[in-house]
Design a protein around this motif. Sequence first.
Motif, PDB file in Angstrom:
ATOM      1  N   UNK A 152      53.710  25.978  59.266  1.00  0.00           N
ATOM      2  CA  UNK A 152      52.048  25.407  59.586  1.00  0.00           C
ATOM      3  C   UNK A 152      51.221  26.507  60.469  1.00  0.00           C
ATOM      4  N   UNK A 153      51.277  27.063  61.189  1.00  0.00           N
ATOM      5  CA  UNK A 153      50.309  28.608  60.993  1.00  0.00           C
ATOM      6  C   UNK A 153      49.950  28.843  60.391  1.00  0.00           C
ATOM      7  N   UNK A 154      51.146  29.274  58.852  1.00  0.00           N
ATOM      8  CA  UNK A 154      50.668  29.817  57.788  1.00  0.00           C
ATOM      9  C   UNK A 154      49.442  28.827  56.570  1.00  0.00           C
ATOM     10  N   UNK A 155      48.052  28.918  56.395  1.00  0.00           N
ATOM     11  CA  UNK A 155      47.029  28.572  56.048  1.00  0.00           C
ATOM     12  C   UNK A 155      46.166  28.168  56.261  1.00  0.00           C
ATOM     13  N   UNK A 156      46.103  28.404  57.938  1.00  0.00           N
ATOM     14  CA  UNK A 156      45.437  27.558  58.719  1.00  0.00           C
ATOM     15  C   UNK A 156      44.738  28.335  58.862  1.00  0.00           C
ATOM     16  N   UNK A 178      45.700  39.204  61.251  1.00  0.00           N
ATOM     17  CA  UNK A 178      46.441  38.015  61.331  1.00  0.00           C
ATOM     18  C   UNK A 178      46.433  37.346  60.076  1.00  0.00           C
ATOM     19  N   UNK A 179      46.424  37.979  59.140  1.00  0.00           N
ATOM     20  CA  UNK A 179      46.223  37.084  57.937  1.00  0.00           C
ATOM     21  C   UNK A 179      47.631  37.413  56.602  1.00  0.00           C
ATOM     22  N   UNK A 180      48.003  39.407  57.624  1.00  0.00           N
ATOM     23  CA  UNK A 180      49.179  39.807  56.979  1.00  0.00           C
ATOM     24  C   UNK A 180      50.710  39.100  57.782  1.00  0.00           C
ATOM     25  N   UNK A 181      49.869  38.772  59.049  1.00  0.00           N
ATOM     26  CA  UNK A 181      51.681  38.541  59.581  1.00  0.00           C
ATOM     27  C   UNK A 181      51.791  37.385  59.776  1.00  0.00           C
ATOM     28  N   UNK A 182      50.811  36.606  59.942  1.00  0.00           N
ATOM     29  CA  UNK A 182      50.819  34.877  61.049  1.00  0.00           C
ATOM     30  C   UNK A 182      50.423  34.228  59.470  1.00  0.00           C
ATOM     31  N   UNK A 183      49.696  34.698  58.436  1.00  0.00           N
ATOM     32  CA  UNK A 183      49.430  33.707  57.364  1.00  0.00           C
ATOM     33  C   UNK A 183      47.595  33.264  57.880  1.00  0.00           C
ATOM     34  N   UNK A 184      47.179  33.364  58.839  1.00  0.00           N
ATOM     35  CA  UNK A 184      46.033  32.705  59.623  1.00  0.00           C
ATOM     36  C   UNK A 184      45.144  33.672  59.122  1.00  0.00           C
ATOM     37  N   UNK A 185      43.888  32.519  58.541  1.00  0.00           N
ATOM     38  CA  UNK A 185      41.869  32.721  58.382  1.00  0.00           C
ATOM     39  C   UNK A 185      41.450  32.601  59.557  1.00  0.00           C
ATOM     40  N   UNK A 251      41.312  24.424  62.097  1.00  0.00           N
ATOM     41  CA  UNK A 251      43.252  23.320  62.961  1.00  0.00           C
ATOM     42  C   UNK A 251      43.118  24.262  64.137  1.00  0.00           C
ATOM     43  N   UNK A 252      42.014  25.061  64.898  1.00  0.00           N
ATOM     44  CA  UNK A 252      42.408  25.463  66.396  1.00  0.00           C
ATOM     45  C   UNK A 252      41.326  26.632  65.992  1.00  0.00           C
TER      46      UNK A 252
END
Length: 470
Positions: A152-156, A178-185, A251-252
């Motif tokens: 759920x984190x990835x793509x957030x 953040x994008x590399x490790x968690x997939x978060x923008x 998302x947050x």
Amino acid sequence: MARIGVISFSDGRDYVHDGIVDFIRRTEDTLVARLADAGHEVVRGKQVVSSNTLATSVAREVAAAGVDLTVFHYAVWAFPHFTMLAAGATPGPLLLLSNIDPVQPGMVGMLAAGGALDQIGRAHTRLWGDPEQRDLVDAITARATAAAAVARLRGATFGRFGGRPMGMNTAVANTDQWQRLFGVDVEEIDQWEIVRRADLADAAEVRLAREWLERHATVHYDGKKLTPELLERQIRSYLAVRELIDEWHLDFSGIKGQPELTQYFATMDITEAFLNDPYDWHGPKETHVCATEADMDGALTMQLLKHIAGTPVLFADVRHYHADRDIWDLCNSGQHATWYAARSDDPAENLRRVHLYPEVFFFPAGGASVHHLAAPGQMTLARLTRRDGAYRMQLMLGEFENYDDATNETLMRQSTFEWPHAFARLDAPADDFLSRFGANHIHAVPGDRRAEVRAACELLGVTVDEFTRG
């Protein structure tokens, strides 16, 4: 809970498979039933894998269902190359599970398959035992919950309102990392948008919210730092941020606040508290993680904990250590969700313990500070921090405590009484904690969630730095 795929493996010799397939299905039935009893949605492979073609086709079908975790189930000896083919068709996390049976060598099958996966560097976890044992189901649940949280984190998308607050380096993260490790923008939004849109909020909605707060919480108007007009300005800010969350599909989020808003507009205490709450004046709602001081790693920790625990997440400063009691005062301006006052499903039960006090010296713009004392209970406390650029999850178990009214007030008045407080006894010696904890902010959720946090960090490639008294 999570969506779990289950694929059972067998012997590749037809005459052997025909003699054991019923046993495999019976053991799989038990596993699936216990996982369903634990609240998970289970996606079963349509056939027991007994050939190379089935290994690929069954795994692809299960993966296509969008499972969070795939369990490779070994009730018997199974040809290891079936596992290799299935793993190649399974993009998500893997858990290898064997039964313990002296007749059927499922453990041998799991070890052979796991060793083959090790040889190619495919990450996986191994468990073994009887699905009727609660401990085994709990261990699978922890892994599945962690996998779902990471997915759920990835793509957030994180909404960052404002920039670095007051030179606070630990509140700022590298967006590429953040994008590399968690997939978060990360979406950058100016705080001026909160000010501008607040003026456009619906007056009837604002009045409804103010009257709801006056009815359920205790509002201490002083005619200067807290007036009905200032409280309404804070409510307007909440409505403005809700609008921006919807518009930017956030998302947050995190709000800088200091010093611009807190000096010239109003504090974001009402906004942050009720975004993190599971309700507002309209009734139940989804919590939206929002970190004060636009603390990026704080918000990311909170978002992960939210997906793991399914509850609001506490945000606080590590404000003071009462050495005589070996407790910490976790306290930060208005940031605690009011849910923590009683941790009740009934907002009125929480809010009757909440006081809205005039803001203190630090915030000349005024508004309400959301004061309460967190209810007692076991807590998991965590924080993503960085050491020499590498992420680590600093993790510990603790207990929130309450005392008699006089003691509670005396302790709260030793720091900033008007802010929300949580008295925490940590499973960490004070000297050790203060020597190596990597931020001024810390986060918490109820219960012991360390197993899920550890599993999530393993999936993310983040080191766990755990504090204990042992």
